[in-house]
Each structure stands twice: as structure tokens, then as C-alpha cells.
Design a protein around this motif. Structure first.
Motif, PDB file in Angstrom:
ATOM      1  N   ALA A 262       0.842  -1.203   0.000  1.00  0.00           N
ATOM      2  CA  ALA A 262       0.000   0.000   0.000  1.00  0.00           C
ATOM      3  C   ALA A 262       0.876   1.253   0.000  1.00  0.00           C
ATOM      4  CB  ALA A 262      -0.927  -0.012   1.214  1.00  0.00           C
ATOM      5  N   LEU A 263       1.985   1.199   0.752  1.00  0.00           N
ATOM      6  CA  LEU A 263       2.905   2.347   0.795  1.00  0.00           C
ATOM      7  C   LEU A 263       3.554   2.567  -0.561  1.00  0.00           C
ATOM      8  CD1 LEU A 263       4.446   4.511   2.433  1.00  0.00           C
ATOM      9  CD2 LEU A 263       6.122   2.734   3.008  1.00  0.00           C
ATOM     10  N   LEU A 264       3.979   1.502  -1.194  1.00  0.00           N
ATOM     11  CA  LEU A 264       4.640   1.622  -2.493  1.00  0.00           C
ATOM     12  C   LEU A 264       3.677   2.086  -3.583  1.00  0.00           C
ATOM     13  CD1 LEU A 264       6.852  -1.617  -2.428  1.00  0.00           C
ATOM     14  CD2 LEU A 264       7.606   0.749  -2.118  1.00  0.00           C
ATOM     15  N   ASP A 265       2.393   1.837  -3.379  1.00  0.00           N
ATOM     16  CA  ASP A 265       1.389   2.245  -4.369  1.00  0.00           C
ATOM     17  C   ASP A 265       0.938   3.689  -4.195  1.00  0.00           C
ATOM     18  OD1 ASP A 265       1.400  -0.184  -5.634  1.00  0.00           O
ATOM     19  OD2 ASP A 265      -0.287  -0.996  -4.478  1.00  0.00           O
ATOM     20  N   ASP A 266       1.274   4.298  -3.069  1.00  0.00           N
ATOM     21  CA  ASP A 266       0.849   5.675  -2.786  1.00  0.00           C
ATOM     22  C   ASP A 266       2.081   6.577  -2.867  1.00  0.00           C
ATOM     23  OD1 ASP A 266       0.028   8.121  -1.709  1.00  0.00           O
ATOM     24  OD2 ASP A 266      -1.334   7.176  -0.267  1.00  0.00           O
ATOM     25  N   GLN A 267       2.296   7.204  -4.031  1.00  0.00           N
ATOM     26  CA  GLN A 267       3.528   7.957  -4.247  1.00  0.00           C
ATOM     27  C   GLN A 267       3.674   9.127  -3.273  1.00  0.00           C
ATOM     28  OE1 GLN A 267       4.236   9.145  -8.270  1.00  0.00           O
ATOM     29  NE2 GLN A 267       6.266   9.964  -7.853  1.00  0.00           N
ATOM     30  N   ASP A 268       2.592   9.813  -2.964  1.00  0.00           N
ATOM     31  CA  ASP A 268       2.684  10.953  -2.050  1.00  0.00           C
ATOM     32  C   ASP A 268       3.112  10.508  -0.643  1.00  0.00           C
ATOM     33  OD1 ASP A 268       1.936  12.725  -4.031  1.00  0.00           O
ATOM     34  OD2 ASP A 268      -0.197  12.722  -3.495  1.00  0.00           O
ATOM     35  N   GLU A 269       2.473   9.455  -0.151  1.00  0.00           N
ATOM     36  CA  GLU A 269       2.827   8.966   1.176  1.00  0.00           C
ATOM     37  C   GLU A 269       4.241   8.390   1.174  1.00  0.00           C
ATOM     38  OE1 GLU A 269       1.263   5.908   4.678  1.00  0.00           O
ATOM     39  OE2 GLU A 269       0.181   6.076   2.786  1.00  0.00           O
ATOM     40  N   LEU A 270       4.592   7.692   0.107  1.00  0.00           N
ATOM     41  CA  LEU A 270       5.933   7.121  -0.001  1.00  0.00           C
ATOM     42  C   LEU A 270       6.991   8.226   0.010  1.00  0.00           C
ATOM     43  CD1 LEU A 270       7.673   4.609  -0.423  1.00  0.00           C
ATOM     44  CD2 LEU A 270       7.351   4.899  -2.902  1.00  0.00           C
ATOM     45  N   THR A 271       6.713   9.307  -0.696  1.00  0.00           N
ATOM     46  CA  THR A 271       7.645  10.440  -0.706  1.00  0.00           C
ATOM     47  C   THR A 271       7.800  11.034   0.687  1.00  0.00           C
ATOM     48  OG1 THR A 271       7.105  10.974  -3.011  1.00  0.00           O
ATOM     49  CG2 THR A 271       8.090  12.725  -1.692  1.00  0.00           C
ATOM     50  N   GLU A 272       6.684  11.151   1.420  1.00  0.00           N
ATOM     51  CA  GLU A 272       6.734  11.663   2.800  1.00  0.00           C
ATOM     52  C   GLU A 272       7.644  10.784   3.667  1.00  0.00           C
ATOM     53  OE1 GLU A 272       4.556  14.039   4.890  1.00  0.00           O
ATOM     54  OE2 GLU A 272       4.800  15.111   2.995  1.00  0.00           O
ATOM     55  N   VAL A 273       7.455   9.489   3.547  1.00  0.00           N
ATOM     56  CA  VAL A 273       8.235   8.558   4.374  1.00  0.00           C
ATOM     57  C   VAL A 273       9.715   8.602   3.994  1.00  0.00           C
ATOM     58  CG1 VAL A 273       8.636   6.120   4.896  1.00  0.00           C
ATOM     59  CG2 VAL A 273       6.298   7.028   4.845  1.00  0.00           C
ATOM     60  N   LEU A 274      10.008   8.556   2.718  1.00  0.00           N
ATOM     61  CA  LEU A 274      11.405   8.509   2.291  1.00  0.00           C
ATOM     62  C   LEU A 274      12.154   9.801   2.598  1.00  0.00           C
ATOM     63  CD1 LEU A 274      11.090   6.653  -1.142  1.00  0.00           C
ATOM     64  CD2 LEU A 274      11.853   5.720   1.052  1.00  0.00           C
ATOM     65  N   THR A 275      11.526  10.944   2.364  1.00  0.00           N
ATOM     66  CA  THR A 275      12.217  12.213   2.641  1.00  0.00           C
ATOM     67  C   THR A 275      12.367  12.457   4.138  1.00  0.00           C
ATOM     68  OG1 THR A 275      10.096  13.407   2.395  1.00  0.00           O
ATOM     69  CG2 THR A 275      11.551  13.318   0.467  1.00  0.00           C
ATOM     70  N   TYR A 276      11.581  11.728   4.948  1.00  0.00           N
ATOM     71  CA  TYR A 276      11.752  11.815   6.398  1.00  0.00           C
ATOM     72  C   TYR A 276      13.062  11.159   6.838  1.00  0.00           C
ATOM     73  CZ  TYR A 276      10.584  11.489  11.393  1.00  0.00           C
ATOM     74  OH  TYR A 276      10.594  11.596  12.771  1.00  0.00           O
ATOM     75  N   HIS A 277      13.617  10.304   5.988  1.00  0.00           N
ATOM     76  CA  HIS A 277      14.877   9.635   6.304  1.00  0.00           C
ATOM     77  C   HIS A 277      16.098  10.450   5.894  1.00  0.00           C
ATOM     78  CE1 HIS A 277      12.042   6.286   6.549  1.00  0.00           C
ATOM     79  NE2 HIS A 277      12.965   5.591   7.168  1.00  0.00           N
ATOM     80  N   VAL A 278      15.891  11.620   5.323  1.00  0.00           N
ATOM     81  CA  VAL A 278      16.991  12.450   4.825  1.00  0.00           C
ATOM     82  C   VAL A 278      17.027  13.745   5.614  1.00  0.00           C
ATOM     83  CG1 VAL A 278      18.008  13.545   2.794  1.00  0.00           C
ATOM     84  CG2 VAL A 278      16.625  11.460   2.529  1.00  0.00           C
ATOM     85  N   VAL A 279      18.191  14.073   6.168  1.00  0.00           N
ATOM     86  CA  VAL A 279      18.305  15.301   6.953  1.00  0.00           C
ATOM     87  C   VAL A 279      19.400  16.183   6.385  1.00  0.00           C
ATOM     88  CG1 VAL A 279      17.485  14.120   9.028  1.00  0.00           C
ATOM     89  CG2 VAL A 279      19.955  14.360   8.641  1.00  0.00           C
ATOM     90  N   GLU A 280      19.336  17.439   6.726  1.00  0.00           N
ATOM     91  CA  GLU A 280      20.294  18.421   6.214  1.00  0.00           C
ATOM     92  C   GLU A 280      21.649  18.250   6.890  1.00  0.00           C
ATOM     93  OE1 GLU A 280      18.410  22.063   7.164  1.00  0.00           O
ATOM     94  OE2 GLU A 280      16.827  21.868   5.654  1.00  0.00           O
ATOM     95  N   GLY A 281      22.709  18.432   6.100  1.00  0.00           N
ATOM     96  CA  GLY A 281      24.061  18.356   6.633  1.00  0.00           C
ATOM     97  C   GLY A 281      24.601  16.937   6.638  1.00  0.00           C
ATOM     98  N   THR A 282      25.928  16.806   6.555  1.00  0.00           N
ATOM     99  CA  THR A 282      26.571  15.500   6.662  1.00  0.00           C
ATOM    100  C   THR A 282      26.992  15.296   8.109  1.00  0.00           C
ATOM    101  OG1 THR A 282      28.663  16.534   5.968  1.00  0.00           O
ATOM    102  CG2 THR A 282      27.366  15.427   4.279  1.00  0.00           C
ATOM    103  N   HIS A 283      26.428  14.300   8.753  1.00  0.00           N
ATOM    104  CA  HIS A 283      26.613  14.137  10.202  1.00  0.00           C
ATOM    105  C   HIS A 283      27.413  12.881  10.531  1.00  0.00           C
ATOM    106  CE1 HIS A 283      24.015  17.514  11.035  1.00  0.00           C
ATOM    107  NE2 HIS A 283      23.113  17.008  10.196  1.00  0.00           N
TER     108      HIS A 283
END
Length: 215
Positions: free
Chosen positions: A138-159
């Protein structure tokens, strides 16, 4: 009487010379001891410095139990991943194949590859396997929700790992991601564990985690 005086005078001279010689020897022994002590202290300081340098060098390398599954050579190795931007680098690592599929489905490959100085908390394949199949589909079929989840795993700056000890970072999705831990033991959002941290790519630092983060 004169003979007795000469003997006394000679004995006194011998005694004086003997005491002077002892004082000189003692001074030389003290100097040698001081030099040895100073040399020992320098050696110990050098040893401490070497230990600190080794520890710093170790933390510049990838760490964690899951790092053993990363190929030793080729594009998917740590050295190979360091040459490519993050989405391309991940696509060469077999431990991140499900994440790569999700990134491609969400049309985020160019976004991630063109980003500058980011950190990615990348769920390993096992992390996605922990999601019920129906929910994952269901997550893979919902591009908007998938984008929300994936971009939540990316943060600013190299840590680096030291930044994760008590960290709070703004994700590309907009919400905060928190980290805690020390040494080689870190958690993200008090839920996911870093299982292979400090993986470098051309434009990002990647910390591979064992759960998918949900905003």
C-alpha cells in the motif's frame, strides 16, 4: 707528633675526596633517573596520543554489525559507494535494494543525487521486511505517502557519528529526526538502530538502520 698530623691530614683529604665523589655519583644517578623518568613520561604521552589517533581514525570508518554484509570490492563496496552520489551508490549495494526500489518509485533519484551535504538514515532490506506485506504494498502504491516517508529519512548536513550522540535534525520532509547513543551504538527516534554507520558517498553520509522511520 708531625707524623701523626700528616696521617690525620691525609685521612681527612681522602675522606673529603670520597664524599665529593659520592655526591657526584649521586647527582649523576639522579640525573639519569630523571632522564629515564622524563623519557618514560614522553613514551606514555606518545602512547596516549597514538591511542587517541587510532580511535579517531576508527570513527572515520564505517562501523556496525551489518557492515560485514557490504561487498569488499566493486561499486557496492564502501570505496565504490564513496565515488557516486547517494542514490546511485545505494543502487550498487545489495543490502539497500528495497530502499532503492522505493526511491525509484517515488521518483526521488535525481533529487537525492543532486542534493548537497545530506545525511541519509537508510533502512536495510530487513527493515522493510519487518513491515507487513499488505502495508508495504500500500505504501509503495501511494507515491505521495511514499515520498513523505522517504524524505523523512533524509536530513540536512553530513553528520558524523559524534553528531548522533544527542542529535536533532530537520528532515527534508519537514519534521525533526532525533538520535541518541555513543561509540558505535546509536538509535534513531528511540526506535531504529544504526547497524552500519558512517558510510560515505559523494554527496552524503549514510547510516544504515534496521527499521523504517514513520513521520
Amino acid at each position: 707528633m708531625r707524623t701523626t698530623q700528616l696521617i690525620v691530614a691525609s685521612s681527612a683529604a681522602v675522606l673529603t675526596f670520597g664524599l665529593a665523589a659520592c655526591d657526584t655519583a649521586d647527582m649523576e644517578d639522579d640525573a639519569d633517573t630523571g632522564a629515564d623518568t622524563e623519557q618514560g613520561e614522553d613514551t606514555e604521552q606518545d602512547r596516549d596520543t597514538d591511542t587517541d589517533t587510532d580511535a579517531d581514525a576508527a570513527m572515520d570508518e564505517p562501523f556496525g554489525t551489518a557492515c560485514a554484509a557490504v561487498p569488499d570490492e566493486g561499486d557496492g563496496s564502501f570505496e565504490g559507494m564513496a565515488q557516486d552520489p547517494v542514490a546511485t551508490a545505494a543502487s550498487n549495494n545489495p543490502e539497500l535494494s528495497t530502499l532503492v526500489e522505493a526511491v525509484d518509485t517515488a521518483d526521488l533519484v535525481d533529487t537525492l543525487n543532486s542534493a548537497e551535504d545530506i545525511t541519509v538514515f537508510a533502512p536495510a532490506n530487513d527493515a522493510f521486511a519487518g513491515i507487513p506485506e499488505e502495508d508495504l504494498n500500500a505504501l509503495l502504491d501511494d507515491q505521495d505517502e511514499l515520498t513523505e516517508v522517504l524524505t523523512y529519512h533524509v536530513v540536512e548536513g553530513t553528520h558524523a557519528p559524534s553528531d548522533l550522540e544527542d542529535g536533532s535534525f530537520t528532515s527534508l520532509q519537514g519534521e525533526e529526526v532525533t538520535t541518541t547513543g555513543s561509540g558505535e551504538d546509536y538509535t534513531v527516534n528511540d526506535a531504529a538502530n544504526v547497524v552500519c554507520g558512517n558510510v560515505q558517498t559523494a554527496n552524503a553520509t549514510v547510516h544504515i538502520i534496521d527499521e523504517v522511520l514513520m513521520p
